[in-house]
Design a protein around this motif. Structure first.
Motif, PDB file in Angstrom:
ATOM      1  N   TRP A 166       0.829  -1.205   0.000  1.00  0.00           N
ATOM      2  CA  TRP A 166       0.000   0.000   0.000  1.00  0.00           C
ATOM      3  C   TRP A 166       0.868   1.261   0.000  1.00  0.00           C
ATOM      4  O   TRP A 166       0.557   2.246  -0.670  1.00  0.00           O
ATOM      5  CB  TRP A 166      -0.934   0.007   1.211  1.00  0.00           C
ATOM      6  CG  TRP A 166      -2.160  -0.829   1.047  1.00  0.00           C
ATOM      7  CD1 TRP A 166      -2.419  -2.029   1.635  1.00  0.00           C
ATOM      8  CD2 TRP A 166      -3.316  -0.534   0.246  1.00  0.00           C
ATOM      9  NE1 TRP A 166      -3.658  -2.500   1.268  1.00  0.00           N
ATOM     10  CE2 TRP A 166      -4.220  -1.605   0.414  1.00  0.00           C
ATOM     11  CE3 TRP A 166      -3.655   0.532  -0.586  1.00  0.00           C
ATOM     12  CZ2 TRP A 166      -5.465  -1.632  -0.236  1.00  0.00           C
ATOM     13  CZ3 TRP A 166      -4.886   0.503  -1.233  1.00  0.00           C
ATOM     14  CH2 TRP A 166      -5.773  -0.559  -1.059  1.00  0.00           C
ATOM     15  N   LYS A 167       1.962   1.226   0.755  1.00  0.00           N
ATOM     16  CA  LYS A 167       2.862   2.384   0.771  1.00  0.00           C
ATOM     17  C   LYS A 167       3.454   2.627  -0.615  1.00  0.00           C
ATOM     18  O   LYS A 167       3.554   3.778  -1.075  1.00  0.00           O
ATOM     19  CB  LYS A 167       3.994   2.162   1.778  1.00  0.00           C
ATOM     20  CG  LYS A 167       3.607   2.326   3.236  1.00  0.00           C
ATOM     21  CD  LYS A 167       4.832   2.121   4.123  1.00  0.00           C
ATOM     22  CE  LYS A 167       4.518   2.289   5.582  1.00  0.00           C
ATOM     23  NZ  LYS A 167       5.710   2.057   6.434  1.00  0.00           N
ATOM     24  N   ARG A 168       3.832   1.561  -1.274  1.00  0.00           N
ATOM     25  CA  ARG A 168       4.466   1.690  -2.591  1.00  0.00           C
ATOM     26  C   ARG A 168       3.475   2.168  -3.653  1.00  0.00           C
ATOM     27  O   ARG A 168       3.737   3.120  -4.389  1.00  0.00           O
ATOM     28  CB  ARG A 168       5.061   0.339  -2.999  1.00  0.00           C
ATOM     29  CG  ARG A 168       5.783   0.331  -4.355  1.00  0.00           C
ATOM     30  CD  ARG A 168       6.015  -1.102  -4.803  1.00  0.00           C
ATOM     31  NE  ARG A 168       4.746  -1.766  -5.140  1.00  0.00           N
ATOM     32  CZ  ARG A 168       4.588  -3.107  -5.132  1.00  0.00           C
ATOM     33  NH1 ARG A 168       5.588  -3.894  -4.788  1.00  0.00           N
ATOM     34  NH2 ARG A 168       3.425  -3.624  -5.464  1.00  0.00           N
ATOM     35  N   ASP A 169       2.322   1.493  -3.716  1.00  0.00           N
ATOM     36  CA  ASP A 169       1.397   1.733  -4.820  1.00  0.00           C
ATOM     37  C   ASP A 169       0.448   2.909  -4.580  1.00  0.00           C
ATOM     38  O   ASP A 169       0.157   3.666  -5.509  1.00  0.00           O
ATOM     39  CB  ASP A 169       0.566   0.475  -5.087  1.00  0.00           C
ATOM     40  CG  ASP A 169       1.421  -0.702  -5.518  1.00  0.00           C
ATOM     41  OD1 ASP A 169       2.574  -0.471  -5.942  1.00  0.00           O
ATOM     42  OD2 ASP A 169       0.951  -1.845  -5.431  1.00  0.00           O
ATOM     43  N   LEU A 198       0.398   5.228  -1.459  1.00  0.00           N
ATOM     44  CA  LEU A 198       1.036   6.404  -0.868  1.00  0.00           C
ATOM     45  C   LEU A 198       2.093   6.985  -1.793  1.00  0.00           C
ATOM     46  O   LEU A 198       2.287   8.207  -1.853  1.00  0.00           O
ATOM     47  CB  LEU A 198       1.629   6.039   0.491  1.00  0.00           C
ATOM     48  CG  LEU A 198       2.102   7.198   1.366  1.00  0.00           C
ATOM     49  CD1 LEU A 198       0.954   8.151   1.678  1.00  0.00           C
ATOM     50  CD2 LEU A 198       2.710   6.669   2.661  1.00  0.00           C
ATOM     51  N   GLY A 199       2.760   6.109  -2.532  1.00  0.00           N
ATOM     52  CA  GLY A 199       3.774   6.590  -3.469  1.00  0.00           C
ATOM     53  C   GLY A 199       3.170   7.520  -4.510  1.00  0.00           C
ATOM     54  O   GLY A 199       3.725   8.590  -4.816  1.00  0.00           O
ATOM     55  N   PHE A 200       2.023   7.129  -5.051  1.00  0.00           N
ATOM     56  CA  PHE A 200       1.342   7.991  -6.021  1.00  0.00           C
ATOM     57  C   PHE A 200       0.923   9.307  -5.378  1.00  0.00           C
ATOM     58  O   PHE A 200       1.110  10.388  -5.944  1.00  0.00           O
ATOM     59  CB  PHE A 200       0.108   7.279  -6.586  1.00  0.00           C
ATOM     60  CG  PHE A 200      -0.823   8.187  -7.339  1.00  0.00           C
ATOM     61  CD1 PHE A 200      -0.572   8.501  -8.661  1.00  0.00           C
ATOM     62  CD2 PHE A 200      -1.937   8.741  -6.714  1.00  0.00           C
ATOM     63  CE1 PHE A 200      -1.421   9.364  -9.365  1.00  0.00           C
ATOM     64  CE2 PHE A 200      -2.793   9.594  -7.394  1.00  0.00           C
ATOM     65  CZ  PHE A 200      -2.534   9.906  -8.725  1.00  0.00           C
ATOM     66  N   GLU A 201       0.337   9.220  -4.180  1.00  0.00           N
ATOM     67  CA  GLU A 201      -0.188  10.412  -3.523  1.00  0.00           C
ATOM     68  C   GLU A 201       0.918  11.434  -3.218  1.00  0.00           C
ATOM     69  O   GLU A 201       0.732  12.639  -3.402  1.00  0.00           O
ATOM     70  CB  GLU A 201      -0.923  10.017  -2.242  1.00  0.00           C
ATOM     71  CG  GLU A 201      -2.186   9.211  -2.493  1.00  0.00           C
ATOM     72  CD  GLU A 201      -2.886   8.787  -1.221  1.00  0.00           C
ATOM     73  OE1 GLU A 201      -3.966   8.172  -1.322  1.00  0.00           O
ATOM     74  OE2 GLU A 201      -2.365   9.059  -0.121  1.00  0.00           O
ATOM     75  N   LYS A 202       2.044  10.952  -2.744  1.00  0.00           N
ATOM     76  CA  LYS A 202       3.127  11.874  -2.397  1.00  0.00           C
ATOM     77  C   LYS A 202       3.722  12.551  -3.629  1.00  0.00           C
ATOM     78  O   LYS A 202       4.245  13.674  -3.532  1.00  0.00           O
ATOM     79  CB  LYS A 202       4.227  11.128  -1.634  1.00  0.00           C
ATOM     80  CG  LYS A 202       3.885  10.819  -0.189  1.00  0.00           C
ATOM     81  CD  LYS A 202       5.080  10.224   0.538  1.00  0.00           C
ATOM     82  CE  LYS A 202       4.842  10.092   2.025  1.00  0.00           C
ATOM     83  NZ  LYS A 202       6.029   9.578   2.752  1.00  0.00           N
ATOM     84  N   ASN A 203       3.666  11.894  -4.764  1.00  0.00           N
ATOM     85  CA  ASN A 203       4.258  12.447  -5.981  1.00  0.00           C
ATOM     86  C   ASN A 203       3.261  13.229  -6.833  1.00  0.00           C
ATOM     87  O   ASN A 203       3.643  13.819  -7.849  1.00  0.00           O
ATOM     88  CB  ASN A 203       4.861  11.318  -6.827  1.00  0.00           C
ATOM     89  CG  ASN A 203       6.117  10.752  -6.187  1.00  0.00           C
ATOM     90  OD1 ASN A 203       7.018  11.490  -5.815  1.00  0.00           O
ATOM     91  ND2 ASN A 203       6.175   9.438  -6.035  1.00  0.00           N
TER      92      ASN A 203
END
Length: 275
Positions: free
Chosen positions: A133-136, A138-143
């Motif tokens: 979940w962090k990768r897919d 949260l990673g999108f959200e932060k970027n």
């Protein structure tokens, strides 16, 4: 009691909307949306004798944005602030997805303020699942960034419809997407908090506490498997799974959603009155 107000919270002003004049139930929305998630559901609850108290989590809706990424432990202070300010104790608290974590933590920290909890699709992730979940997600959200061509708006629409297979309620999806766009480039704060919280451990403590709880979910919610896992792990909690819908079930099928919650709350009152 119907109306809107602001309450002082740990990160500034917290926006609250109250719908109905019955028994109070405090509603914490999922991430990364806002209390619009319960717009239709709140009206349905009010018709069943409950007063829906809709809370915008800091950083979302019309609440102030934190000056740093908050934790679930800090966000649970919002629950206390709302209950104290509005004189709702002891209240029933409902949380959906990330909101279910806030509700759980609030019940553990402030047991005298909270009589029962409705866990609307809780999230007892495994460590491996959290990393995915962090990768897919949260990673999108932060970027994610605002773009001059407006493509950032389409990206949010595509993200949220992608998490809702079979969705059909355009108005409800519009509310969801515009809430995220309103939050802007810090909308990742919500999931950041949830992916750093051990919900399974917290639910274990909640079960031991003896606090009444209902695990509520619907089959079409992408996170329904986590609610089923919670039911398997914590069989003392009441459990209800409704059919169909998506993560926006409270707006899609408000009467079914509200009916399950009202049945649980009214049963609490009957148990209280029993000799």
């Amino acid at each position: 009691m119907t109306g809107k107000c602001y309450v002082d919270g740990p990160f500034g002003q917290v926006h609250v909307e109250i719908v109905g004049d019955g028994l109070p139930i405090v509603l914490h929305h999922q991430s990364p949306v806002a209390s619009c998630q319960f717009r239709r559901g709140a009206a349905a609850l009010s018709k069943l004798g409950l007063s829906a108290v809709l809370v915008d989590t800091p950083g979302f809706g019309m609440s102030d944005t934190p000056d740093r990424p908050p934790t679930i432990e800090e966000l649970s202070q919002v629950t206390k602030a709302v209950i104290d300010k509005l004189g709702l104790a002891p209240a029933v608290v409902l949380g959906h997805h990330t909101g279910s974590m806030i509700a759980t933590e609030a019940a553990l920290r402030y047991p005298n303020l909270i009589r029962a909890v409705v866990l609307n699709t809780p999230l007892p992730h495994t460590p491996d699942e959290i990393e995915i979940w962090k990768r897919d997600c949260l990673g999108f959200e932060k970027n994610w960034r605002l773009r001059a061509d407006g493509g950032h708006m389409q990206e949010i629409w595509d993200m949220m419809t992608g998490y809702a297979p079979g969705w059909s309620d355009v108005e409800a999806m519009h509310w969801t997407v515009t809430a995220i766009l309103q939050a802007g480039e810090t909308f990742w704060y919500g999931h950041n908090a949830s992916f750093r919280y051990d919900h399974e451990a917290a639910l274990r403590r909640l079960e031991v506490s003896g606090k009444p709880a209902l695990i509520l979910t619907n089959a079409g919610d992408i996170c329904a498997p986590y609610a089923r896992r919670a039911h398997e792990l914590f069989s003392r909690f009441a459990f209800c799974e409704l059919g169909g819908g998506t993560y926006d079930f409270a707006n899609e099928r408000p009467d079914d959603w509200a009916g399950s919650i009202a049945a649980f709350v009214h049963e609490l009152d009957q148990d209280t009155m029993a000799p």
